[in-house]
Scaffold this motif. Structure first.
Motif, PDB file in Angstrom:
ATOM      1  N   VAL A   1       0.829  -1.214   0.000  1.00 15.13           N
ATOM      2  CA  VAL A   1       0.000   0.000   0.000  1.00 15.13           C
ATOM      3  C   VAL A   1       0.858   1.257   0.000  1.00 15.13           C
ATOM      4  O   VAL A   1       0.336   2.367  -0.133  1.00 15.13           O
ATOM      5  CB  VAL A   1      -0.978   0.033   1.196  1.00 15.13           C
ATOM      6  N   ALA A   2       2.173   1.103   0.148  1.00 20.72           N
ATOM      7  CA  ALA A   2       3.098   2.233   0.065  1.00 20.72           C
ATOM      8  C   ALA A   2       4.232   1.863  -0.869  1.00 20.72           C
ATOM      9  O   ALA A   2       4.712   0.725  -0.871  1.00 20.72           O
ATOM     10  CB  ALA A   2       3.645   2.609   1.442  1.00 20.72           C
ATOM     11  N   GLY A   3       4.663   2.814  -1.682  1.00 23.40           N
ATOM     12  CA  GLY A   3       5.762   2.576  -2.603  1.00 23.40           C
ATOM     13  C   GLY A   3       7.094   2.540  -1.876  1.00 23.40           C
ATOM     14  O   GLY A   3       7.213   2.907  -0.710  1.00 23.40           O
ATOM     15  N   VAL A   4       8.109   2.086  -2.588  1.00 23.07           N
ATOM     16  CA  VAL A   4       9.456   2.023  -2.018  1.00 23.07           C
ATOM     17  C   VAL A   4      10.428   2.369  -3.138  1.00 23.07           C
ATOM     18  O   VAL A   4      10.263   1.946  -4.289  1.00 23.07           O
ATOM     19  CB  VAL A   4       9.738   0.617  -1.435  1.00 23.07           C
ATOM     20  N   SER A   5      11.441   3.150  -2.815  1.00 22.43           N
ATOM     21  CA  SER A   5      12.393   3.618  -3.823  1.00 22.43           C
ATOM     22  C   SER A   5      13.424   2.545  -4.160  1.00 22.43           C
ATOM     23  O   SER A   5      13.602   1.567  -3.420  1.00 22.43           O
ATOM     24  CB  SER A   5      13.112   4.859  -3.320  1.00 22.43           C
ATOM     25  N   GLU A   6      14.124   2.758  -5.275  1.00 19.34           N
ATOM     26  CA  GLU A   6      15.209   1.849  -5.661  1.00 19.34           C
ATOM     27  C   GLU A   6      16.264   1.787  -4.563  1.00 19.34           C
ATOM     28  O   GLU A   6      16.738   0.696  -4.207  1.00 19.34           O
ATOM     29  CB  GLU A   6      15.847   2.320  -6.964  1.00 19.34           C
ATOM     30  N   GLU A   7      16.625   2.942  -4.035  1.00 16.92           N
ATOM     31  CA  GLU A   7      17.662   2.987  -3.004  1.00 16.92           C
ATOM     32  C   GLU A   7      17.261   2.171  -1.791  1.00 16.92           C
ATOM     33  O   GLU A   7      18.081   1.450  -1.205  1.00 16.92           O
ATOM     34  CB  GLU A   7      17.928   4.454  -2.615  1.00 16.92           C
ATOM     35  N   ARG A   8      15.992   2.254  -1.407  1.00 19.79           N
ATOM     36  CA  ARG A   8      15.541   1.507  -0.229  1.00 19.79           C
ATOM     37  C   ARG A   8      15.489   0.004  -0.499  1.00 19.79           C
ATOM     38  O   ARG A   8      15.794  -0.799   0.386  1.00 19.79           O
ATOM     39  CB  ARG A   8      14.168   2.030   0.215  1.00 19.79           C
ATOM     40  N   VAL A   9      15.091  -0.379  -1.698  1.00 17.85           N
ATOM     41  CA  VAL A   9      15.089  -1.805  -2.035  1.00 17.85           C
ATOM     42  C   VAL A   9      16.506  -2.357  -1.951  1.00 17.85           C
ATOM     43  O   VAL A   9      16.741  -3.427  -1.366  1.00 17.85           O
ATOM     44  CB  VAL A   9      14.512  -2.035  -3.455  1.00 17.85           C
TER      45      VAL A   9
END
Length: 283
Positions: A50-58
């Motif tokens: 339900v919330a996106g996640v950035s490339e950096e966080r992945v």
């Protein structure tokens, strides 16, 4: 961090895979949240899709989870950063979410394999055939709801047509070839279209005759969609819509076994085309 009210199955799958990665690392959600400088609520929202996640966080999570599967990490990054505005999004306000999820899954699949027992596969259906199927499944549907379903099904064929078609192998039971969902004219037109589409590059159609041995216990319809890496494969039972997508490894292995059983019981593509042609001539 904005949240989604109705995440797609693809967005949910990204969260599921991040949670599985965390579980494999033996970390709690609160510990993972600390790695991102986020709250446990935000971490839960990411893992629920339900919330996106950035490339950096992945990448940060994967590194801290000790994930050495670079192919999986790159695939998850692609899912997290994908901003594709697919044609299926035009139907968000008029069709259930499952329709869009299926089209999106087919769009991103590296290969498609399907077994259909009672109807011609949706990717092969003519408008008249699809209209009859939808109308019978829900006789109370008004035309305003029926026609978008038919149109959506026709547009799904983009996955196996065009300059870069997705390889698609379908196994169709003889029952599906012979049952008349409408009338003789619709049935014959459907079989002729099935023959035409079976000649598309990357498309394979195999038939299971009713008198074929070795088909017991493998009779349920199913679809298997290849992911960018095997771990991201997805299965669907009793496709095409309103059925839960399968992503657990044990269940996927079972589906692959069933697919092998069904393909073993089916005719090869050339005899299958000849079989379909004979059935069409009988109409």
């Amino acid at each position: 961090m904005a949240t989604r009210r109705n995440p797609s199955a693809r967005q949910v799958r990204l969260g599921v895979e991040l949670r599985r990665m965390r579980d494999a690392a033996g970390l709690k959600a609160t510990e993972a949240a600390a790695l991102l400088g986020a709250s446990s609520v935000q971490m839960s929202q990411i893992e629920a899709g339900v919330a996106g996640v950035s490339e950096e966080r992945v990448r940060r999570l994967a590194a801290n989870y000790g994930c050495a599967d670079s192919g999986l990490v790159e695939a998850l990054v692609a899912m997290a950063t994908d901003r594709t505005q697919g044609w299926w999004e035009e139907y968000q306000s008029v069709l259930p979410r499952a329709f869009g999820d299926l089209a999106e899954l087919e769009h991103h699949a590296t290969f498609l394999r399907e077994v259909v027992i009672t109807h011609v596969p949706g990717l092969f259906q003519t408008p008249d055939y699809a209209r009859a199927v939808f109308a019978y499944m829900n006789p109370e549907l008004p035309v305003s709801a029926l026609e978008p379903r038919v149109e959506h099904r026709m547009r799904r064929r983009a996955a196996i047509e065009g300059a870069a078609p997705t390889p698609y192998g379908a196994v169709v039971h003889e029952f599906a070839l012979r049952v008349r969902v409408a009338d003789r004219r619709v049935a014959r037109a459907q079989l002729l279209q099935l023959l035409d589409l079976s000649e598309l590059p990357g498309v394979s159609v195999r038939v299971i005759p009713v008198d074929q041995d070795g088909f017991a216990g493998a009779g349920a319809s199913m679809m298997y969609c290849g992911g960018p890496v095997p771990r991201l494969d997805t299965g669907i039972r009793d496709a095409p819509v309103n059925k839960r997508q399968i992503d657990a490894d044990v269940q996927l292995r079972r589906l692959r076994t069933l697919l092998r059983m069904v393909e073993t019981a089916s005719l090869a593509p050339v005899p299958s085309r000849e079989f379909i042609h004979r059935v069409a001539k009988e109409l």
